[in-house]
Design an enzyme around this catalytic site. Structure first.
Site, PDB file in Angstrom:
ATOM      1  N   CYS A 183       0.838  -1.199   0.000  1.00 42.82           N
ATOM      2  CA  CYS A 183       0.000   0.000   0.000  1.00 42.82           C
ATOM      3  C   CYS A 183       0.876   1.253   0.000  1.00 42.82           C
ATOM      4  O   CYS A 183       1.869   1.329   0.719  1.00 42.82           O
ATOM      5  CB  CYS A 183      -0.919  -0.005   1.220  1.00 42.82           C
ATOM      6  SG  CYS A 183      -2.175   1.299   1.144  1.00 42.82           S
ATOM      7  N   GLU A 210      -2.847  -1.996  -3.027  1.00 41.55           N
ATOM      8  CA  GLU A 210      -3.630  -0.766  -3.141  1.00 41.55           C
ATOM      9  C   GLU A 210      -2.651   0.399  -3.215  1.00 41.55           C
ATOM     10  O   GLU A 210      -2.060   0.796  -2.210  1.00 41.55           O
ATOM     11  CB  GLU A 210      -4.548  -0.604  -1.928  1.00 41.55           C
ATOM     12  CG  GLU A 210      -5.585   0.485  -2.156  1.00 41.55           C
ATOM     13  CD  GLU A 210      -6.833   0.235  -1.331  1.00 41.55           C
ATOM     14  OE1 GLU A 210      -7.742  -0.466  -1.823  1.00 41.55           O
ATOM     15  OE2 GLU A 210      -6.873   0.698  -0.188  1.00 41.55           O
TER      16      GLU A 210
HETATM   17  P1  FAD Z   1      -6.173  16.952  -6.363  1.00 45.83           P
HETATM   18  O1  FAD Z   1      -6.509  18.375  -6.161  1.00 45.83           O
HETATM   19  O2  FAD Z   1      -7.239  16.006  -6.787  1.00 45.83           O
HETATM   20  O3  FAD Z   1      -4.931  16.846  -7.253  1.00 45.83           O
HETATM   21  C1  FAD Z   1      -4.513  15.605  -7.743  1.00 45.83           C
HETATM   22  C2  FAD Z   1      -4.104  15.806  -9.162  1.00 45.83           C
HETATM   23  O4  FAD Z   1      -2.981  16.674  -9.181  1.00 45.83           O
HETATM   24  C3  FAD Z   1      -3.612  14.557  -9.840  1.00 45.83           C
HETATM   25  O5  FAD Z   1      -4.681  13.836 -10.378  1.00 45.83           O
HETATM   26  C4  FAD Z   1      -2.685  15.108 -10.889  1.00 45.83           C
HETATM   27  O6  FAD Z   1      -3.418  15.481 -12.021  1.00 45.83           O
HETATM   28  C5  FAD Z   1      -2.131  16.329 -10.230  1.00 45.83           C
HETATM   29  N1  FAD Z   1      -0.789  16.094  -9.687  1.00 45.83           N
HETATM   30  C6  FAD Z   1      -0.483  15.477  -8.539  1.00 45.83           C
HETATM   31  N2  FAD Z   1       0.849  15.451  -8.346  1.00 45.83           N
HETATM   32  C7  FAD Z   1       1.383  16.079  -9.406  1.00 45.83           C
HETATM   33  C8  FAD Z   1       2.707  16.368  -9.817  1.00 45.83           C
HETATM   34  N3  FAD Z   1       3.752  16.017  -9.059  1.00 45.83           N
HETATM   35  N4  FAD Z   1       2.893  17.012 -10.978  1.00 45.83           N
HETATM   36  C9  FAD Z   1       1.849  17.380 -11.753  1.00 45.83           C
HETATM   37  N5  FAD Z   1       0.564  17.138 -11.427  1.00 45.83           N
HETATM   38  C10 FAD Z   1       0.343  16.482 -10.286  1.00 45.83           C
HETATM   39  N6  FAD Z   1      -4.086   9.703   0.302  1.00 45.83           N
HETATM   40  C11 FAD Z   1      -3.627   9.911   1.561  1.00 45.83           C
HETATM   41  O7  FAD Z   1      -3.039  10.953   1.856  1.00 45.83           O
HETATM   42  N7  FAD Z   1      -3.830   8.962   2.543  1.00 45.83           N
HETATM   43  C12 FAD Z   1      -4.479   7.797   2.294  1.00 45.83           C
HETATM   44  O8  FAD Z   1      -4.635   6.961   3.195  1.00 45.83           O
HETATM   45  C13 FAD Z   1      -4.984   7.577   0.976  1.00 45.83           C
HETATM   46  N8  FAD Z   1      -5.637   6.448   0.681  1.00 45.83           N
HETATM   47  C14 FAD Z   1      -6.103   6.243  -0.574  1.00 45.83           C
HETATM   48  C15 FAD Z   1      -6.772   5.055  -0.846  1.00 45.83           C
HETATM   49  C16 FAD Z   1      -7.244   4.807  -2.112  1.00 45.83           C
HETATM   50  C17 FAD Z   1      -7.973   3.509  -2.397  1.00 45.83           C
HETATM   51  C18 FAD Z   1      -7.033   5.766  -3.139  1.00 45.83           C
HETATM   52  C19 FAD Z   1      -7.523   5.503  -4.534  1.00 45.83           C
HETATM   53  C20 FAD Z   1      -6.377   6.943  -2.874  1.00 45.83           C
HETATM   54  C21 FAD Z   1      -5.910   7.211  -1.600  1.00 45.83           C
HETATM   55  N9  FAD Z   1      -5.249   8.394  -1.277  1.00 45.83           N
HETATM   56  C22 FAD Z   1      -4.766   8.584  -0.020  1.00 45.83           C
HETATM   57  C23 FAD Z   1      -5.083   9.482  -2.287  1.00 45.83           C
HETATM   58  C24 FAD Z   1      -6.279  10.468  -2.193  1.00 45.83           C
HETATM   59  O9  FAD Z   1      -7.453   9.829  -2.625  1.00 45.83           O
HETATM   60  C25 FAD Z   1      -6.102  11.717  -3.059  1.00 45.83           C
HETATM   61  O10 FAD Z   1      -5.837  11.315  -4.373  1.00 45.83           O
HETATM   62  C26 FAD Z   1      -4.994  12.627  -2.584  1.00 45.83           C
HETATM   63  O11 FAD Z   1      -5.236  13.084  -1.265  1.00 45.83           O
HETATM   64  C27 FAD Z   1      -4.903  13.863  -3.512  1.00 45.83           C
HETATM   65  O12 FAD Z   1      -6.156  14.460  -3.574  1.00 45.83           O
HETATM   66  P2  FAD Z   1      -6.301  16.041  -3.639  1.00 45.83           P
HETATM   67  O13 FAD Z   1      -7.747  16.388  -3.779  1.00 45.83           O
HETATM   68  O14 FAD Z   1      -5.558  16.685  -2.541  1.00 45.83           O
HETATM   69  O15 FAD Z   1      -5.526  16.375  -4.980  1.00 45.83           O
END
Ligand code: FAD
Length: 403
Positions: free
Chosen positions: A361, A401
């Site tokens: 994970c 995962e």
């Molecule tokens: P968003 O605002 O949605 O931004 C994400 C987007 O930013 C990406 O899709 C990509 O397009 C872009 N991006 C990201 N990094 C970069 C980069 N370096 N360069 C350019 N573009 C980039 N997260 C945790 O913190 N803890 C957990 O326990 C956890 N568990 C999860 C379990 C599962 C089953 C899944 C699917 C995901 C999990 N996640 C976890 C991840 C979480 O769901 C989010 O994806 C994460 O927190 C980012 O979401 P956000 O809304 O902050 O980012």
């Protein structure tokens, strides 16, 4: 069970060809097997001797016949001639051993009442934030928070290894409500306060540089969560996920490989195994956690993990791979795959046991390194990891995962 120290020379027959013994359970009796008079019973183990050059083919044949390989070992001199302990060979198959049944997760799933989607995005549960604590210590990089939410007054229940959805407040650039993001649950089904009324998460704030503008971008949901105040109400959906459930068998061995927030489900596993007391679940197997991060202050839940390790040294092993501080055997950065290489014999021996489950994970991309490490471990015993891993997945003993 295969003893790794016996590998190597023992695998050679007189003709110089390597021969292995597969221990197989669950072979279906059908035309093919009947014709050959193989001594097969559905519940027992059979032993199949296989020349090295037919290993992959034989694996596929066993799979076709509904069998599961529970161990592979080189054919020893003892097996071949004067041995008293090894079963006799009949048409390449050897006689039935003890009645063993692998505890597969598929069977467990049937038994278990797995809660899913109790709350959906159109009618989420409103959970109050009870606490929001920093997990990265001074000198570490980034922000990772442990968050606890109040579930009282609702029906949300969950199992270790599941995730919940969070719908961040506000709207996206088109004025539409934000979509939910999934987060692995970091608490056991009883919650951090053991009152069945909370759920906890481990959330890293996503921060990155926009590839074109170079501007710093903050992830929507992770920023929303990491900046929550105690008392704020949050839209929660789920639970979801059946891939990462903990085996019910208290004797199962559980290998866990995590990077960063990938520790979340394993915190739940370990708390259930060692911190809580249950009438129906007293863990007696081996739990082995490999945790990878950049710096020591980024080891999440460090104190609690180390305390458990000290209290349960026979049942819990903790192995860190701290990439920017530790060095691998070649003098490079230390990653999880390097720790796998260091422990190859033990891991390979463990993975072959029918009651061993491996969980991965964390960051997407970590699987490649782990496969590399496991290929090396299996390769030491002339086993093709890709084929073996397929078998493990089929048996629901290889759980991934990554995100
Ligand atoms: P968003 O605002 O949605 O931004 C994400 C987007 O930013 C990406 O899709 C990509 O397009 C872009 N991006 C990201 N990094 C970069 C980069 N370096 N360069 C350019 N573009 C980039 N997260 C945790 O913190 N803890 C957990 O326990 C956890 N568990 C999860 C379990 C599962 C089953 C899944 C699917 C995901 C999990 N996640 C976890 C991840 C979480 O769901 C989010 O994806 C994460 O927190 C980012 O979401 P956000 O809304 O902050 O980012």
């Amino acid at each position: 069970m295969y003893n790794p120290s016996a590998a190597g020379g023992a695998a050679n027959t007189q003709s110089g060809n390597r021969v292995f013994v597969y221990e197989v359970v669950g072979l279906r009796q059908n035309e093919t097997t009947d014709q050959n008079n193989y001594p097969i019973r559905r519940s027992g183990s059979v032993f199949i001797t296989v020349p090295y050059n037919r290993m992959n083919e034989e694996m596929r044949r066993i799979t076709r016949l509904g069998g599961q390989i529970v161990s592979i070992r080189p054919l020893s001199a003892l097996d071949q001639g004067n041995g008293t302990s090894a079963p006799e060979t009949t048409n390449g198959l050897q006689q039935e051993k003890k009645e063993t049944k692998p505890m597969t997760q598929a069977k467990e799933k049937e038994k278990k009442d797995i809660p899913v989607n109790i709350y959906r995005p159109n009618a989420p549960f409103m959970g109050k934030c009870l606490s929001n604590e920093e997990l990265v210590r001074e000198g570490g990089e980034g922000t990772v928070r442990h968050l606890k939410f109040d579930l009282s007054g609702g029906d949300l229940r969950y199992l270790e290894g599941q995730s919940i959805g969070i719908i961040p407040a506000g709207t996206d650039k088109d004025g539409k409500p934000h979509k939910l993001r999934l987060y692995s649950i970091a608490s056991t089904r009883h919650g951090d306060d053991l009152d069945d009324k909370t759920v906890s998460l481990c959330v890293r704030q996503l921060v990155y540089k926009h590839p074109e503008t170079g501007e710093q971008v903050f992830g929507v949901c992770s920023t929303y969560l990491t900046q929550l105040n105690v008392g704020d109400e949050v839209k929660i959906t789920g639970p979801v996920g059946k891939e990462m459930l903990l085996p019910e068998d208290p004797k199962a061995n559980v290998i866990m490989m995590a990077t960063g927030t990938g520790i979340a489900p394993f915190r739940a596993f370990l708390w259930r195994m060692f911190k809580e007391q249950h009438e129906d679940y007293k863990f007696e197997g081996l739990a082995w956690l490999f945790f990878g991060c950049a710096y020591t202050p980024n080891i999440l839940y460090k104190e609690e993990l180390e305390k458990l390790q000290q209290e349960f040294p026979d049942n819990f092993r903790l192995t860190y791979a701290i990439s920017r501080e530790q060095k691998n055997a070649k003098g490079g950065k230390m990653y999880i795959q390097d720790r796998i290489a260091e422990n190859a014999d033990e891991l390979w021996n463990l993975v072959q046991k029918p009651n061993t489950h491996t969980y991965i994970c964390g960051l997407k991309g970590m699987e490649g390194g782990i496969d590399e490490g496991m290929s090396g471990a299996a390769g030491k015993f002339d086993v093709n990891w890709t084929d073996y891993q397929k078998q493990l997945k089929k048996e629901h003993r290889w759980h991934v995962e990554t995100y």
